[in-house]
Design a protein around this motif. Structure first.
Motif, short mmCIF file in Angstrom:
data_model
loop_
_atom_site.label_atom_id
_atom_site.label_comp_id
_atom_site.label_asym_id
_atom_site.label_seq_id
_atom_site.Cartn_x
_atom_site.Cartn_y
_atom_site.Cartn_z
N PRO A 1 -9.66 1.16 10.05
CA PRO A 1 -9.01 1.03 9.51
C PRO A 1 -8.92 -0.95 9.73
O PRO A 1 -7.24 -0.63 10.22
N ASP A 2 -9.06 -1.51 8.73
CA ASP A 2 -8.22 -2.88 8.33
C ASP A 2 -7.58 -3.06 7.13
O ASP A 2 -7.88 -2.51 6.26
N VAL A 3 -6.60 -3.45 7.32
CA VAL A 3 -5.79 -3.59 6.23
C VAL A 3 -6.36 -4.16 5.37
O VAL A 3 -6.51 -3.34 3.64
N GLU A 4 -6.89 -5.10 4.82
CA GLU A 4 -7.70 -6.19 3.97
C GLU A 4 -8.70 -5.12 3.37
O GLU A 4 -9.21 -5.39 1.92
N VAL A 5 -9.60 -5.02 4.27
CA VAL A 5 -10.75 -4.13 4.02
C VAL A 5 -10.25 -2.76 3.25
O VAL A 5 -10.31 -2.27 1.66
N LEU A 6 -9.55 -2.13 3.83
CA LEU A 6 -9.04 -1.08 2.97
C LEU A 6 -8.24 -1.58 1.60
O LEU A 6 -7.42 -0.63 0.31
N ALA A 7 -8.07 -2.42 1.27
CA ALA A 7 -7.32 -3.01 -0.11
C ALA A 7 -8.01 -3.54 -1.04
O ALA A 7 -7.93 -2.63 -2.42
N ALA A 8 -9.20 -3.45 -0.81
CA ALA A 8 -9.92 -4.11 -1.00
C ALA A 8 -11.04 -3.21 -1.89
O ALA A 8 -11.60 -3.20 -3.04
N LEU A 9 -10.81 -1.42 -1.25
CA LEU A 9 -11.25 -0.84 -1.45
C LEU A 9 -10.83 -0.21 -1.85
O LEU A 9 -11.30 0.28 -2.84
N ALA A 10 -9.60 -0.33 -2.49
CA ALA A 10 -8.83 0.55 -3.00
C ALA A 10 -8.91 -0.23 -4.55
O ALA A 10 -9.38 0.72 -5.32
N ARG A 11 -8.83 -1.50 -4.25
CA ARG A 11 -9.17 -1.63 -5.87
C ARG A 11 -10.64 -1.86 -6.28
O ARG A 11 -10.73 -1.24 -7.67
N ILE B 1 -8.27 6.41 0.42
CA ILE B 1 -8.43 5.16 1.19
C ILE B 1 -6.80 4.77 0.90
O ILE B 1 -6.36 3.98 2.01
N TYR B 2 -6.28 5.24 -0.11
CA TYR B 2 -4.77 5.37 0.25
C TYR B 2 -4.18 6.25 1.67
O TYR B 2 -2.86 5.69 1.76
N GLU B 3 -4.45 6.85 1.60
CA GLU B 3 -4.02 8.27 2.25
C GLU B 3 -3.94 7.59 4.58
O GLU B 3 -3.32 7.56 4.98
N LYS B 4 -5.66 6.19 4.21
CA LYS B 4 -5.72 6.01 5.07
C LYS B 4 -4.63 4.32 5.06
O LYS B 4 -3.71 4.47 6.54
N GLN B 5 -4.47 4.13 4.84
CA GLN B 5 -3.35 3.03 4.29
C GLN B 5 -1.41 3.93 4.62
O GLN B 5 -0.91 3.06 5.46
N ALA B 6 -1.50 4.94 4.29
CA ALA B 6 -0.27 5.70 4.65
C ALA B 6 -0.16 5.26 6.06
O ALA B 6 1.18 5.33 6.32
N ASP B 7 -1.02 6.00 6.64
CA ASP B 7 -1.16 5.82 7.88
C ASP B 7 -1.26 4.82 8.74
O ASP B 7 -0.78 4.00 9.81
N VAL B 8 -1.40 3.28 8.15
CA VAL B 8 -2.05 2.15 9.35
C VAL B 8 -1.12 1.15 8.60
O VAL B 8 -0.77 0.72 9.89
N LEU B 9 -0.93 1.14 7.74
CA LEU B 9 0.15 -0.31 6.80
C LEU B 9 1.63 -0.46 7.90
O LEU B 9 2.40 1.10 8.34
N GLU B 10 2.27 -1.45 8.27
CA GLU B 10 3.10 -1.99 9.26
C GLU B 10 4.48 -1.87 8.03
O GLU B 10 5.11 -0.73 8.26
N LEU B 11 4.16 -1.98 6.99
CA LEU B 11 6.14 -1.70 6.49
C LEU B 11 6.05 -0.73 6.01
O LEU B 11 4.95 0.32 5.00
N GLU B 12 6.75 -0.72 6.21
CA GLU B 12 7.61 0.88 5.53
C GLU B 12 7.11 1.15 3.91
O GLU B 12 6.64 2.04 3.38
N SER B 13 8.05 -0.14 3.25
CA SER B 13 7.56 -0.14 2.22
C SER B 13 6.07 -0.17 1.29
O SER B 13 5.71 0.44 0.60
#
Length: 457
Positions: free
Chosen positions: A361-371, A385-397
């Motif tokens: 799970p790479d943050v930039e790749v996940l963002a691209a795939l979500a798009r 993809i959103y589920e993976k982002q919820a697991d790996v993104l650093e900022l709470e927001s």
């Protein structure tokens, strides 16, 4: 002849000469000298006859045997020269071709004798050089003779004359190979000794013109010409020269190097990216996995906006990559090109998914795939993809935004109300005041499904 007869013929020769009958005089003294080369009186008459045009050759023949027998080399050379002079072509006296060839052969043989005598017996550099200069165009095949001419000319400082003689010899040569060899010698003298680069360029051009018959010599001349063009910063002509060398070159590695030089010259100096691309593409035709060519084309295609070609070479580079990091980097670049420049959503998704499979799970790749999944309306994959982002993104927001987006997709697109409710609960467990999650739950309180209303409450 007896002594009295010899004396008699000498007197005939003398009297005939005084009576202006040179032919009769020549005939008489010739008989005497054949019998007695030591007859000074007959020799004196023959020497006088050398000054009379009609009998010069006859007198020279008679004296030749005399001076040869007496080993008087300087006089022998002199009378041989008279014979040579009589054999030179005279435009005012046309002769048939067979006789002309016969006379030229005789003249060549005489000149060889004179050259040997002047050089070996008289040590006469100037005289030897003059003979070499006359003889060389008569015998273009004689490379030893040309070498002696060049060496003699260098010692005497007569290099310009040598070049002229070599040019004449080249014209007289029957084969392109010999002509090119002689012209190359002339060009070398012009360039290295006379420091006359413009003249050398002309001569190299004459050699290059023989490329249909002598490609190797033409290539040698083109290589020599290249350095002159490079020194003078004549870049457009240098470009044409490199193209010629590429056309003639048969060695694989040298041809590759020439193509690279042409590409760099075209791109960096001449600003001709199309020509540079053509050179690198020619390299790929020779070797499809040429890493240097693929790398250079990556930059050039991108600068030229040729994104389909760019995608192709990036993919080839990726397929040839041996390091995981390089392969991932190139796959990511390929995905960007496919998405941003080619509009290839499906292919871009595949490329990003490949990166995800490689690195996790790479943050930039996940963002691209979500798009991309959103654009393609592939909601199930988007929810993953959103589920993976919820697991790996650093900022709470950011994690909360991913959870809210996941809840919305489950509720509105996948009709997974229990899943949506669980997602909103998860978001509120992180931040009870998360406005979007609270608003979504309030909306579900009005849902027609009783269970959903109860769960939302």
């Amino acid at each position: 002849l007896g002594e009295q007869q010899a004396h008699f013929y000498v007197r005939i020769g003398q009297l005939a000469l005084s009576l202006h009958e040179p032919e009769r005089s020549a005939s008489a003294v010739e008989r005497v000298l054949e019998a007695d080369p030591g007859s000074y009186e007959a020799r004196d008459v023959a020497e006088e006859l050398l000054t009379i045009g009609g009998v010069r050759i006859c007198a020279a023949r008679a004296l030749e045997s005399v001076y040869e027998a007496r080993d008087e080399i300087r006089d022998l050379v002199r009378v041989l020269g008279v014979r040579v002079e009589g054999l030179r072509p005279n435009p005012d006296e046309p002769v048939d071709s067979s006789l002309a060839q016969e006379r030229e052969d005789e003249r060549r043989d005489l000149l060889r004798r004179i050259a040997t005598l002047r050089n070996d017996r008289l040590h006469d550099d100037e005289g030897s050089f003059d003979v070499f200069a006359e003889l060389s165009p008569l015998d273009p095949l004689d490379s030893d003779l040309r070498a002696r001419l060049i060496d003699s000319g260098r010692r005497l400082g007569r290099n310009e004359t040598v070049v002229g003689v070599l040019k004449s010899a080249a014209k007289a040569a029957d084969s392109a190979a010999v002509r090119g060899e002689i012209l190359m010698q002339a060009a070398t003298i012009q360039r290295e000794i006379l420091d006359d680069s413009p003249a050398a360029e002309v001569t190299y051009g004459e050699i290059i013109a023989l490329r249909g018959e002598e490609s190797e010599l033409a290539l040698e001349a083109a290589r020599a010409l290249e350095s002159l063009l490079a020194t003078g910063a004549r870049n457009e002509e240098l470009s044409q020269n490199l193209r010629l060398q590429i056309e003639l070159e048969t060695d694989f590695d040298r041809k590759r190097a020439l193509l690279a030089r042409l590409a760099h010259l075209s791109s960096e100096v001449l600003g001709d990216k199309a020509a540079a691309i053509g050179a690198w593409e020619a390299r790929l035709e020779e070797s499809s996995d040429d890493a240097e060519a693929l790398l250079a084309l990556t930059d050039l295609y991108e600068q030229s906006g040729r994104y389909a070609d760019l995608a192709r070479v990036v993919q080839e580079r990726r397929d040839a990559a041996t390091k995981d990091a390089d392969r991932v980097l190139l796959t990511r670049k390929l995905a960007e090109i496919q998405e941003q420049h080619l509009g290839q959503t499906v292919l871009s998704i595949e490329s990003y998914q490949t990166v995800l499979d490689e690195v996790g799970p790479d943050v930039e790749v996940l963002a691209a795939l979500a798009r991309l999944y959103g654009k393609a309306e592939r909601y199930l994959e988007l929810s993953e993809i959103y589920e993976k982002q919820a697991d790996v993104l650093e900022l709470e927001s950011e994690r909360l935004s991913a959870l809210v987006a996941l809840g919305r997709i489950r509720a509105e697109k996948l009709e997974d109300l229990p899943g949506a409710l669980d997602t909103y609960r998860r978001a509120l467990s992180v931040d009870m005041n998360q406005a979007e999650a609270r608003a979504a739950l309030l909306k579900l309180l009005a849902h027609e499904d009783t269970v959903t209303r109860l769960e939302a409450a």
